[in-house]
Design a protein around this motif. Structure first.
Motif, PDB file in Angstrom:
ATOM      1  N   ALA A   1      32.791  36.856  15.441  1.00 20.42           N
ATOM      2  CA  ALA A   1      31.944  36.883  14.233  1.00 20.42           C
ATOM      3  C   ALA A   1      32.572  36.048  13.127  1.00 20.42           C
ATOM      4  O   ALA A   1      31.883  35.253  12.463  1.00 20.42           O
ATOM      5  CB  ALA A   1      31.733  38.326  13.772  1.00 20.42           C
ATOM      6  N   LEU A   2      33.854  36.204  12.918  1.00 22.56           N
ATOM      7  CA  LEU A   2      34.548  35.469  11.868  1.00 22.56           C
ATOM      8  C   LEU A   2      34.500  33.964  12.130  1.00 22.56           C
ATOM      9  O   LEU A   2      34.202  33.169  11.235  1.00 22.56           O
ATOM     10  CB  LEU A   2      35.993  35.958  11.763  1.00 22.56           C
ATOM     11  CG  LEU A   2      36.855  35.350  10.664  1.00 22.56           C
ATOM     12  CD1 LEU A   2      36.249  35.603   9.290  1.00 22.56           C
ATOM     13  CD2 LEU A   2      38.262  35.942  10.733  1.00 22.56           C
ATOM     14  N   GLN A   3      34.763  33.565  13.362  1.00 21.45           N
ATOM     15  CA  GLN A   3      34.734  32.139  13.708  1.00 21.45           C
ATOM     16  C   GLN A   3      33.343  31.548  13.531  1.00 21.45           C
ATOM     17  O   GLN A   3      33.186  30.418  13.056  1.00 21.45           O
ATOM     18  CB  GLN A   3      35.247  31.927  15.126  1.00 21.45           C
ATOM     19  CG  GLN A   3      36.740  32.174  15.238  1.00 21.45           C
ATOM     20  CD  GLN A   3      37.227  32.194  16.673  1.00 21.45           C
ATOM     21  OE1 GLN A   3      36.478  32.462  17.605  1.00 21.45           O
ATOM     22  NE2 GLN A   3      38.515  31.923  16.846  1.00 21.45           N
ATOM     23  N   ALA A   4      32.301  32.311  13.899  1.00 25.96           N
ATOM     24  CA  ALA A   4      30.929  31.824  13.736  1.00 25.96           C
ATOM     25  C   ALA A   4      30.569  31.686  12.258  1.00 25.96           C
ATOM     26  O   ALA A   4      29.895  30.724  11.862  1.00 25.96           O
ATOM     27  CB  ALA A   4      29.948  32.761  14.436  1.00 25.96           C
ATOM     28  N   ALA A   5      31.013  32.639  11.447  1.00 24.71           N
ATOM     29  CA  ALA A   5      30.750  32.565  10.005  1.00 24.71           C
ATOM     30  C   ALA A   5      31.431  31.331   9.411  1.00 24.71           C
ATOM     31  O   ALA A   5      30.817  30.587   8.630  1.00 24.71           O
ATOM     32  CB  ALA A   5      31.237  33.842   9.325  1.00 24.71           C
ATOM     33  N   ILE A   6      32.674  31.106   9.776  1.00 23.23           N
ATOM     34  CA  ILE A   6      33.405  29.942   9.274  1.00 23.23           C
ATOM     35  C   ILE A   6      32.717  28.656   9.712  1.00 23.23           C
ATOM     36  O   ILE A   6      32.528  27.732   8.908  1.00 23.23           O
ATOM     37  CB  ILE A   6      34.878  29.979   9.744  1.00 23.23           C
ATOM     38  CG1 ILE A   6      35.619  31.143   9.077  1.00 23.23           C
ATOM     39  CG2 ILE A   6      35.579  28.642   9.457  1.00 23.23           C
ATOM     40  CD1 ILE A   6      36.972  31.450   9.699  1.00 23.23           C
ATOM     41  N   ALA A   7      32.324  28.580  10.972  1.00 18.88           N
ATOM     42  CA  ALA A   7      31.662  27.378  11.489  1.00 18.88           C
ATOM     43  C   ALA A   7      30.366  27.090  10.730  1.00 18.88           C
ATOM     44  O   ALA A   7      30.083  25.937  10.383  1.00 18.88           O
ATOM     45  CB  ALA A   7      31.389  27.525  12.991  1.00 18.88           C
ATOM     46  N   HIS A   8      29.584  28.140  10.449  1.00 19.68           N
ATOM     47  CA  HIS A   8      28.332  27.913   9.721  1.00 19.68           C
ATOM     48  C   HIS A   8      28.606  27.484   8.281  1.00 19.68           C
ATOM     49  O   HIS A   8      27.925  26.601   7.747  1.00 19.68           O
ATOM     50  CB  HIS A   8      27.437  29.153   9.751  1.00 19.68           C
ATOM     51  CG  HIS A   8      26.067  28.863   9.239  1.00 19.68           C
ATOM     52  ND1 HIS A   8      25.124  28.174   9.981  1.00 19.68           N
ATOM     53  CD2 HIS A   8      25.487  29.123   8.046  1.00 19.68           C
ATOM     54  CE1 HIS A   8      24.022  28.033   9.268  1.00 19.68           C
ATOM     55  NE2 HIS A   8      24.213  28.607   8.077  1.00 19.68           N
ATOM     56  N   ALA A   9      29.606  28.091   7.660  1.00 12.93           N
ATOM     57  CA  ALA A   9      29.967  27.698   6.290  1.00 12.93           C
ATOM     58  C   ALA A   9      30.413  26.235   6.259  1.00 12.93           C
ATOM     59  O   ALA A   9      30.068  25.495   5.324  1.00 12.93           O
ATOM     60  CB  ALA A   9      31.055  28.617   5.755  1.00 12.93           C
ATOM     61  N   GLU A  10      31.156  25.814   7.266  1.00  9.17           N
ATOM     62  CA  GLU A  10      31.561  24.404   7.340  1.00  9.17           C
ATOM     63  C   GLU A  10      30.344  23.505   7.530  1.00  9.17           C
ATOM     64  O   GLU A  10      30.251  22.447   6.910  1.00  9.17           O
ATOM     65  CB  GLU A  10      32.556  24.197   8.484  1.00  9.17           C
ATOM     66  CG  GLU A  10      33.918  24.790   8.205  1.00  9.17           C
ATOM     67  CD  GLU A  10      34.871  24.696   9.380  1.00  9.17           C
ATOM     68  OE1 GLU A  10      36.081  24.740   9.132  1.00  9.17           O
ATOM     69  OE2 GLU A  10      34.408  24.599  10.546  1.00  9.17           O
TER      70      GLU A  10
ATOM     71  N   ILE B   1      27.283  23.967   6.531  1.00  9.62           N
ATOM     72  CA  ILE B   1      26.499  23.825   5.293  1.00  9.62           C
ATOM     73  C   ILE B   1      27.377  23.349   4.130  1.00  9.62           C
ATOM     74  O   ILE B   1      26.898  23.208   3.010  1.00  9.62           O
ATOM     75  CB  ILE B   1      25.749  25.125   4.920  1.00  9.62           C
ATOM     76  CG1 ILE B   1      26.724  26.269   4.614  1.00  9.62           C
ATOM     77  CG2 ILE B   1      24.753  25.499   6.011  1.00  9.62           C
ATOM     78  CD1 ILE B   1      26.057  27.510   4.050  1.00  9.62           C
ATOM     79  N   GLN B   2      28.646  23.116   4.407  1.00 15.73           N
ATOM     80  CA  GLN B   2      29.615  22.587   3.447  1.00 15.73           C
ATOM     81  C   GLN B   2      29.768  23.470   2.206  1.00 15.73           C
ATOM     82  O   GLN B   2      29.800  22.988   1.074  1.00 15.73           O
ATOM     83  CB  GLN B   2      29.253  21.150   3.059  1.00 15.73           C
ATOM     84  CG  GLN B   2      29.270  20.210   4.241  1.00 15.73           C
ATOM     85  CD  GLN B   2      28.924  18.782   3.878  1.00 15.73           C
ATOM     86  OE1 GLN B   2      28.456  18.483   2.784  1.00 15.73           O
ATOM     87  NE2 GLN B   2      29.161  17.884   4.815  1.00 15.73           N
ATOM     88  N   VAL B   3      29.855  24.794   2.469  1.00 18.15           N
ATOM     89  CA  VAL B   3      30.078  25.763   1.392  1.00 18.15           C
ATOM     90  C   VAL B   3      31.244  26.654   1.816  1.00 18.15           C
ATOM     91  O   VAL B   3      31.070  27.544   2.649  1.00 18.15           O
ATOM     92  CB  VAL B   3      28.821  26.625   1.126  1.00 18.15           C
ATOM     93  CG1 VAL B   3      29.090  27.647   0.032  1.00 18.15           C
ATOM     94  CG2 VAL B   3      27.633  25.748   0.752  1.00 18.15           C
ATOM     95  N   PRO B   4      32.446  26.403   1.268  1.00 11.28           N
ATOM     96  CA  PRO B   4      33.576  27.267   1.625  1.00 11.28           C
ATOM     97  C   PRO B   4      33.312  28.701   1.181  1.00 11.28           C
ATOM     98  O   PRO B   4      32.838  28.928   0.069  1.00 11.28           O
ATOM     99  CB  PRO B   4      34.762  26.659   0.878  1.00 11.28           C
ATOM    100  CG  PRO B   4      34.232  25.588   0.007  1.00 11.28           C
ATOM    101  CD  PRO B   4      32.793  25.396   0.296  1.00 11.28           C
TER     102      PRO B   4
ATOM    103  N   VAL C   1      25.394  32.573   6.295  1.00 14.65           N
ATOM    104  CA  VAL C   1      26.698  32.632   6.962  1.00 14.65           C
ATOM    105  C   VAL C   1      26.865  33.980   7.660  1.00 14.65           C
ATOM    106  O   VAL C   1      27.317  34.048   8.809  1.00 14.65           O
ATOM    107  CB  VAL C   1      27.829  32.358   5.943  1.00 14.65           C
ATOM    108  CG1 VAL C   1      29.197  32.664   6.539  1.00 14.65           C
ATOM    109  CG2 VAL C   1      27.759  30.906   5.464  1.00 14.65           C
ATOM    110  N   ALA C   2      26.468  35.060   6.992  1.00 12.55           N
ATOM    111  CA  ALA C   2      26.565  36.393   7.596  1.00 12.55           C
ATOM    112  C   ALA C   2      25.663  36.494   8.825  1.00 12.55           C
ATOM    113  O   ALA C   2      26.066  37.066   9.849  1.00 12.55           O
ATOM    114  CB  ALA C   2      26.185  37.459   6.574  1.00 12.55           C
ATOM    115  N   ARG C   3      24.468  35.942   8.744  1.00 17.22           N
ATOM    116  CA  ARG C   3      23.544  35.995   9.895  1.00 17.22           C
ATOM    117  C   ARG C   3      24.071  35.206  11.085  1.00 17.22           C
ATOM    118  O   ARG C   3      23.851  35.581  12.241  1.00 17.22           O
ATOM    119  CB  ARG C   3      22.161  35.527   9.471  1.00 17.22           C
ATOM    120  CG  ARG C   3      21.439  36.549   8.624  1.00 17.22           C
ATOM    121  CD  ARG C   3      19.981  36.183   8.343  1.00 17.22           C
ATOM    122  NE  ARG C   3      19.349  37.290   7.640  1.00 17.22           N
ATOM    123  CZ  ARG C   3      19.112  37.310   6.324  1.00 17.22           C
ATOM    124  NH1 ARG C   3      19.412  36.267   5.569  1.00 17.22           N
ATOM    125  NH2 ARG C   3      18.544  38.365   5.769  1.00 17.22           N
ATOM    126  N   ALA C   4      24.773  34.105  10.830  1.00 16.46           N
ATOM    127  CA  ALA C   4      25.380  33.332  11.926  1.00 16.46           C
ATOM    128  C   ALA C   4      26.411  34.185  12.651  1.00 16.46           C
ATOM    129  O   ALA C   4      26.513  34.134  13.881  1.00 16.46           O
ATOM    130  CB  ALA C   4      26.019  32.057  11.379  1.00 16.46           C
TER     131      ALA C   4
END
Length: 139
Positions: free
Chosen positions: A18-27, A29-32, A126-129
């Motif tokens: 879950a954490l890795q998927a959230a980080i990947a989606h944030a990257e 959409i380019q929003v840390p 990001v949470a939904r990802a």
């Protein structure tokens, strides 16, 4: 009358996916982002602040995750006045800000995720990802 009940829990592997998927989606959409995963009682399972994410968003992400776990619903729908009062009464433990989602499997709450540092829509995306990556019920 039963004196026990069966429960589901996220494994550390599930938390990491879950954490890795959230980080990947944030990257993507380019929003840390700041990301917090909690168990159903609101205890922290993982916390991560991406490079460039706002420091104070760690606090709101944690509150979003704990609130979503506590109410078993997405954050952001509370009446603003009630949300502010609840935030004060809980010393910041409860928030009306959008970006927190419960994590459920077959209707069973196993935890929640809180995301902060973007807009409410970005935080929810990001949470939904994260939920999708672990096969949790969409919220």
């Amino acid at each position: 009358m039963s004196i026990t009940k069966e429960t589901l829990a996220l494994t550390h592997a599930g938390v990491m996916i879950a954490l890795q998927a959230a980080i990947a989606h944030a990257e993507e959409i380019q929003v840390p982002q700041c990301i917090v995963l909690v168990d159903p009682s609101g205890e922290t399972l993982a916390t991560f602040r991406m490079d460039g994410a706002k420091y104070l968003s760690m606090h709101t992400a944690r509150s979003k995750a704990r609130t979503a776990a506590s109410i078993n619903a997405p954050t952001g729908a509370m009446n603003v006045e009630f949300g502010v009062a609840a935030g004060i009464a809980s010393q910041g433990g409860v928030t009306h800000l959008p970006g927190g989602l419960p994590i459920r499997f077959n209707g069973n709450l196993v935890g929640a995720i809180g995301v902060g540092s973007g807009t409410g829509d970005q935080d929810f995306a990001v949470a939904r990802a994260a939920l999708a990556a672990i096969g949790a019920e969409p919220v």
